[in-house]
Scaffold this motif. Structure first.
Motif, PDB file in Angstrom:
ATOM      1  N   HIS A   1       0.847  -1.185   0.000  1.00 49.15           N
ATOM      2  CA  HIS A   1       0.000   0.000   0.000  1.00 49.15           C
ATOM      3  C   HIS A   1       0.891   1.245   0.000  1.00 49.15           C
ATOM      4  CE1 HIS A   1       0.925  -0.027   4.268  1.00 49.15           C
ATOM      5  NE2 HIS A   1       0.073  -1.008   4.550  1.00 49.15           N
TER       6      HIS A   1
ATOM      7  N   ALA B   1      -4.300   1.839  -8.888  1.00 52.36           N
ATOM      8  CA  ALA B   1      -4.729   1.166  -7.669  1.00 52.36           C
ATOM      9  C   ALA B   1      -5.258  -0.234  -7.950  1.00 52.36           C
ATOM     10  CB  ALA B   1      -5.804   1.999  -6.983  1.00 52.36           C
TER      11      ALA B   1
ATOM     12  N   GLU C   1      -6.582  -2.583  -4.739  1.00 52.91           N
ATOM     13  CA  GLU C   1      -7.616  -2.700  -3.715  1.00 52.91           C
ATOM     14  C   GLU C   1      -7.095  -2.204  -2.376  1.00 52.91           C
ATOM     15  OE1 GLU C   1      -5.068  -5.978  -4.189  1.00 52.91           O
ATOM     16  OE2 GLU C   1      -6.874  -5.927  -5.443  1.00 52.91           O
ATOM     17  N   ILE C   2      -8.006  -2.085  -1.435  1.00 53.36           N
ATOM     18  CA  ILE C   2      -7.625  -1.802  -0.057  1.00 53.36           C
ATOM     19  C   ILE C   2      -8.172  -2.947   0.781  1.00 53.36           C
ATOM     20  CG2 ILE C   2      -9.685  -0.360   0.327  1.00 53.36           C
ATOM     21  CD1 ILE C   2      -8.025   1.299   2.285  1.00 53.36           C
ATOM     22  N   TYR C   3      -7.354  -3.421   1.703  1.00 53.63           N
ATOM     23  CA  TYR C   3      -7.789  -4.467   2.612  1.00 53.63           C
ATOM     24  C   TYR C   3      -8.183  -3.788   3.919  1.00 53.63           C
ATOM     25  CZ  TYR C   3      -5.830  -7.663  -0.784  1.00 53.63           C
ATOM     26  OH  TYR C   3      -5.574  -8.353  -1.945  1.00 53.63           O
TER      27      TYR C   3
ATOM     28  N   ARG D   1      -3.482   3.246  12.225  1.00 53.66           N
ATOM     29  CA  ARG D   1      -4.569   3.017  11.284  1.00 53.66           C
ATOM     30  C   ARG D   1      -5.865   2.697  12.036  1.00 53.66           C
ATOM     31  NH1 ARG D   1      -4.725  -1.604   6.479  1.00 53.66           N
ATOM     32  NH2 ARG D   1      -6.571  -0.800   5.409  1.00 53.66           N
TER      33      ARG D   1
ATOM     34  N   ASP E   1     -12.235   0.849   7.074  1.00 53.18           N
ATOM     35  CA  ASP E   1     -11.646   1.871   6.212  1.00 53.18           C
ATOM     36  C   ASP E   1     -12.577   2.222   5.051  1.00 53.18           C
ATOM     37  OD1 ASP E   1      -8.589   0.224   6.671  1.00 53.18           O
ATOM     38  OD2 ASP E   1      -8.893   2.305   7.230  1.00 53.18           O
TER      39      ASP E   1
ATOM     40  N   PRO F   1     -12.106   3.797   1.510  1.00 52.97           N
ATOM     41  CA  PRO F   1     -11.026   4.203   0.610  1.00 52.97           C
ATOM     42  C   PRO F   1     -11.101   5.665   0.192  1.00 52.97           C
ATOM     43  CG  PRO F   1     -12.003   2.144  -0.111  1.00 52.97           C
ATOM     44  CD  PRO F   1     -12.864   2.664   0.991  1.00 52.97           C
TER      45      PRO F   1
ATOM     46  N   GLN G   1      -6.763   6.447   2.616  1.00 55.02           N
ATOM     47  CA  GLN G   1      -6.137   6.391   1.293  1.00 55.02           C
ATOM     48  C   GLN G   1      -4.684   5.923   1.295  1.00 55.02           C
ATOM     49  OE1 GLN G   1      -6.949  10.089  -0.777  1.00 55.02           O
ATOM     50  NE2 GLN G   1      -8.946   9.332  -1.439  1.00 55.02           N
TER      51      GLN G   1
ATOM     52  N   TYR H   1      -3.550   3.498   2.602  1.00 54.72           N
ATOM     53  CA  TYR H   1      -3.545   2.039   2.672  1.00 54.72           C
ATOM     54  C   TYR H   1      -4.100   1.392   1.408  1.00 54.72           C
ATOM     55  CZ  TYR H   1      -2.372   3.131   7.428  1.00 54.72           C
ATOM     56  OH  TYR H   1      -1.730   3.639   8.538  1.00 54.72           O
ATOM     57  N   ILE H   2      -4.272   2.189   0.351  1.00 55.79           N
ATOM     58  CA  ILE H   2      -4.669   1.637  -0.939  1.00 55.79           C
ATOM     59  C   ILE H   2      -3.455   0.966  -1.577  1.00 55.79           C
ATOM     60  CG2 ILE H   2      -5.460   2.197  -3.275  1.00 55.79           C
ATOM     61  CD1 ILE H   2      -7.016   4.538  -2.050  1.00 55.79           C
ATOM     62  N   ASN H   3      -3.635  -0.253  -2.047  1.00 52.40           N
ATOM     63  CA  ASN H   3      -2.572  -1.005  -2.714  1.00 52.40           C
ATOM     64  C   ASN H   3      -2.526  -0.649  -4.206  1.00 52.40           C
ATOM     65  OD1 ASN H   3      -1.482  -3.641  -0.932  1.00 52.40           O
ATOM     66  ND2 ASN H   3      -3.393  -2.727  -0.242  1.00 52.40           N
TER      67      ASN H   3
END
Length: 291
Positions: free
Chosen positions: A84, A104, A106-108, A140, A214, A216, A222, A224-226
């Motif tokens: 991320h 981007a 995804e975000i977990y 976080r 979270d 996104p 944000q 932590y967005i992969n």
């Protein structure tokens, strides 16, 4: 251990890996992707869909999370997909690198769970939330509670707030840091807790039961967005951009959903948009850590 020290510790292993990789050479038309956990089913589906899209790719698996960025910096892989923007920001700042995202993935989400509560209001009545005490997840977790309206910070928004930054008079709950593994235990004992995906799976807690998680679109989430990451000169390469398109193919997304129990939130954000998130995260990291 700081990210910088971890990178230094991994450097010897990286050099050996790079030497072996360079001996074989590679087809100039092949895009080499560095990743971790490539045994997950989405990677096989991704390879199949990439081939259908006319892309020649090779995926290299790395066991140590500190190696894929070094491999990219050294030119042994062309792209990586494992991190991320918070992790990338720390790497860039600590090492003086300038790696950038292509787009981007995804975000977990980090979620708030409670056996005996079904809403944020009911969690507020409980008065206390267990959060993981490791540096990355602790900040976080507090921001998840900020987004949920359960916690307020003394000095306004921070990238990595600590319990000392929480304003107890203005907050609806007290935060109690515990070992990350103990967050699931706290939940099973009836206490609301912020729990990350690994411990959710181990404790057989349904990710879909999260009371809050979270968002996104929220500034606090944000970082932590992969995303797919490369060097600046390749950020606008059409072949590399196509990797992101393939990752968002319905079949790949379906595989991701199946392997994560539906907890992954798919994010569509192009390179420039995600780079803006990265640069803001780098600036905040420098400011908060006096870099």
């Amino acid at each position: 251990m700081s990210l910088k020290r971890k990178i230094a510790a991994a450097l010897l292993a990286t050099t050996a890996t790079m030497s072996l990789a360079s001996c074989g050479g590679k087809d100039k038309d092949t895009i080499v992707i560095g990743a971790t956990n490539t045994e997950k089913p989405q990677w096989d589906v991704f390879k199949q869909e990439a081939q259908k899209a006319g892309l020649k790719i090779e995926v290299k698996n790395f066991q140590d999370y500190n190696i894929p960025n070094r491999a990219l910096t050294d030119g042994q892989v062309d792209v990586n997909n494992f991190q991320h923007m918070m992790f990338l920001a720390q790497y860039n700042v600590e090492t003086g690198s300038n790696l950038v995202p292509i787009g981007a993935t995804e975000i977990y989400p980090l979620g708030l769970y409670a056996k005996d509560a079904k809403s944020v209001e009911e969690v507020a009545k409980a008065g206390e939330v267990a959060i993981p005490n490791d540096a990355t997840n602790q900040g976080r977790a507090i921001n998840v509670l900020v987004q949920a309206g359960l916690v307020k910070l003394k000095g306004g928004q921070r990238l990595t707030p600590t319990p000392a930054d929480v304003d107890p008079g203005a907050s609806k709950v007290k935060v109690t840091p515990v070992d990350a593994a103990a967050t699931a235990t706290a939940y099973l004992d009836g206490k609301p807790a912020i729990i990350n995906n690994d411990f959710l799976i181990n404790a057989k807690i349904d990710p879909k039961s999260a009371i809050a998680k979270d968002d996104p679109k929220a500034p606090q989430a944000q970082p932590y967005i992969n995303g797919f990451v490369t060097k600046p000169e390749h950020q606008n390469d059409d072949k590399y951009k196509k990797l992101v398109e393939v990752w968002h193919h319905p079949e790949v997304q379906k595989a991701i959903d199946e392997s994560t129990g539906g907890s992954a939130v798919h994010v569509t954000m192009d390179g420039p948009q995600l780079t803006d998130v990265l640069h803001k995260t780098e600036d905040s990291f420098r400011k908060e850590n006096n870099k």
